[in-house]
Scaffold this motif. Structure first.
Motif, PDB file in Angstrom:
ATOM      1  N   LEU A  88     -41.239  -9.500 -23.026  1.00 20.63           N
ATOM      2  CA  LEU A  88     -40.576  -8.361 -22.175  1.00 20.63           C
ATOM      3  C   LEU A  88     -41.860  -7.622 -21.924  1.00 20.63           C
ATOM      4  O   LEU A  88     -41.706  -7.044 -20.451  1.00 20.63           O
ATOM      5  CB  LEU A  88     -39.878  -7.532 -23.164  1.00 20.63           C
ATOM      6  CG  LEU A  88     -38.567  -8.087 -23.535  1.00 20.63           C
ATOM      7  CD1 LEU A  88     -37.928  -7.193 -24.762  1.00 20.63           C
ATOM      8  CD2 LEU A  88     -37.714  -8.400 -22.499  1.00 20.63           C
ATOM      9  N   LEU A  89     -43.112  -7.449 -22.611  1.00 25.17           N
ATOM     10  CA  LEU A  89     -44.086  -6.972 -22.234  1.00 25.17           C
ATOM     11  C   LEU A  89     -44.696  -7.513 -20.869  1.00 25.17           C
ATOM     12  O   LEU A  89     -44.990  -6.882 -19.836  1.00 25.17           O
ATOM     13  CB  LEU A  89     -45.281  -6.666 -23.216  1.00 25.17           C
ATOM     14  CG  LEU A  89     -46.343  -5.775 -22.888  1.00 25.17           C
ATOM     15  CD1 LEU A  89     -45.974  -4.373 -22.566  1.00 25.17           C
ATOM     16  CD2 LEU A  89     -47.318  -5.801 -24.076  1.00 25.17           C
ATOM     17  N   VAL A  90     -44.796  -8.741 -20.852  1.00 26.44           N
ATOM     18  CA  VAL A  90     -45.516  -9.240 -19.902  1.00 26.44           C
ATOM     19  C   VAL A  90     -44.631  -9.314 -18.474  1.00 26.44           C
ATOM     20  O   VAL A  90     -45.111  -8.813 -17.523  1.00 26.44           O
ATOM     21  CB  VAL A  90     -45.563 -10.896 -20.021  1.00 26.44           C
ATOM     22  CG1 VAL A  90     -46.093 -11.782 -18.865  1.00 26.44           C
ATOM     23  CG2 VAL A  90     -46.760 -11.145 -21.232  1.00 26.44           C
ATOM     24  N   ALA A  91     -43.243  -9.357 -18.786  1.00 22.78           N
ATOM     25  CA  ALA A  91     -42.547  -9.161 -17.487  1.00 22.78           C
ATOM     26  C   ALA A  91     -42.563  -7.718 -16.942  1.00 22.78           C
ATOM     27  O   ALA A  91     -42.537  -7.369 -15.670  1.00 22.78           O
ATOM     28  CB  ALA A  91     -40.872  -9.409 -17.857  1.00 22.78           C
ATOM     29  N   ALA A  92     -42.729  -6.630 -18.039  1.00 20.70           N
ATOM     30  CA  ALA A  92     -42.847  -5.305 -17.318  1.00 20.70           C
ATOM     31  C   ALA A  92     -44.181  -5.036 -16.756  1.00 20.70           C
ATOM     32  O   ALA A  92     -44.026  -4.293 -15.528  1.00 20.70           O
ATOM     33  CB  ALA A  92     -42.625  -4.357 -18.672  1.00 20.70           C
ATOM     34  N   ASN A  93     -45.078  -5.657 -17.320  1.00 22.54           N
ATOM     35  CA  ASN A  93     -46.372  -5.672 -16.475  1.00 22.54           C
ATOM     36  C   ASN A  93     -46.421  -6.208 -15.420  1.00 22.54           C
ATOM     37  O   ASN A  93     -47.039  -5.600 -14.261  1.00 22.54           O
ATOM     38  CB  ASN A  93     -47.655  -6.013 -17.405  1.00 22.54           C
ATOM     39  CG  ASN A  93     -47.902  -5.370 -18.484  1.00 22.54           C
ATOM     40  OD1 ASN A  93     -47.838  -3.979 -18.484  1.00 22.54           O
ATOM     41  ND2 ASN A  93     -48.483  -5.854 -19.673  1.00 22.54           N
ATOM     42  N   ALA A  94     -45.675  -7.289 -15.370  1.00 20.27           N
ATOM     43  CA  ALA A  94     -45.479  -8.078 -13.656  1.00 20.27           C
ATOM     44  C   ALA A  94     -44.950  -7.254 -12.828  1.00 20.27           C
ATOM     45  O   ALA A  94     -45.323  -7.025 -11.600  1.00 20.27           O
ATOM     46  CB  ALA A  94     -45.032  -9.347 -14.005  1.00 20.27           C
ATOM     47  N   ALA A  95     -43.811  -6.628 -13.239  1.00 20.67           N
ATOM     48  CA  ALA A  95     -43.081  -5.790 -12.526  1.00 20.67           C
ATOM     49  C   ALA A  95     -43.931  -4.584 -11.889  1.00 20.67           C
ATOM     50  O   ALA A  95     -43.841  -4.108 -10.781  1.00 20.67           O
ATOM     51  CB  ALA A  95     -41.846  -5.208 -13.095  1.00 20.67           C
ATOM     52  N   LEU A  96     -44.561  -4.072 -12.815  1.00 21.56           N
ATOM     53  CA  LEU A  96     -45.409  -2.838 -12.550  1.00 21.56           C
ATOM     54  C   LEU A  96     -46.510  -3.119 -11.353  1.00 21.56           C
ATOM     55  O   LEU A  96     -46.688  -2.498 -10.194  1.00 21.56           O
ATOM     56  CB  LEU A  96     -46.190  -2.328 -13.513  1.00 21.56           C
ATOM     57  CG  LEU A  96     -45.321  -1.461 -14.495  1.00 21.56           C
ATOM     58  CD1 LEU A  96     -46.167  -0.954 -15.890  1.00 21.56           C
ATOM     59  CD2 LEU A  96     -44.782  -0.103 -13.920  1.00 21.56           C
ATOM     60  N   ARG A  97     -46.901  -4.245 -11.320  1.00 21.50           N
ATOM     61  CA  ARG A  97     -47.991  -4.772 -10.551  1.00 21.50           C
ATOM     62  C   ARG A  97     -47.469  -5.003  -9.069  1.00 21.50           C
ATOM     63  O   ARG A  97     -48.040  -4.700  -8.020  1.00 21.50           O
ATOM     64  CB  ARG A  97     -48.608  -6.168 -11.130  1.00 21.50           C
ATOM     65  CG  ARG A  97     -49.651  -5.909 -11.937  1.00 21.50           C
ATOM     66  CD  ARG A  97     -50.486  -7.157 -12.341  1.00 21.50           C
ATOM     67  NE  ARG A  97     -50.817  -7.415 -13.695  1.00 21.50           N
ATOM     68  CZ  ARG A  97     -50.337  -8.152 -14.594  1.00 21.50           C
ATOM     69  NH1 ARG A  97     -49.646  -8.965 -14.237  1.00 21.50           N
ATOM     70  NH2 ARG A  97     -50.960  -7.920 -15.884  1.00 21.50           N
TER      71      ARG A  97
END
Length: 107
Positions: A88-97
């Motif tokens: 979930l953290l990786v997906a959230a970071n990717a969405a922010l990028r």
């Protein structure tokens, strides 16, 4: 008034076995791994199962093998929860990028 049952009630009510707790724990782990159970809900369920395990251990209704299997199951679900939260953290970071890289629509 106490939420904890008296020792007589505890003896009568607590028929849970380590094998049952281990099976429930592994099922929760599978649900988290498959994405069918929210990790926050799973964490709360596991917290409750840990309390139940302590009751089983305290009442002397446990074996060394049962404790070992239950610990193994609890460690497996902890791993599943950490992996799920990490994804979930990786997906959230990717969405922010992606959001940062997108044009802002300024003229």
């Amino acid at each position: 008034m106490s939420n904890r049952p008296s020792s007589d009630e505890s003896d009568n009510l607590n028929q849970t076995t380590e094998a049952t707790l281990a099976a429930l724990t592994l099922q929760i782990s599978a649900f988290v791994h498959n994405g069918t159970l929210d990790s926050r809900c799973a964490a709360k369920l596991i917290k409750r199962l840990r309390k139940e395990a302590r009751c089983v251990f305290d009442n002397g209704n446990s074996t060394d093998e049962g404790r070992h299997e239950l610990e193994k199951a609890l460690n497996a679900v902890d791993t599943s929860l950490r992996e799920h939260d990490a994804m979930l953290l990786v997906a959230a970071n990717a969405a922010l990028r992606v959001a940062e890289d997108a044009p802002h629509g300024n003229p």
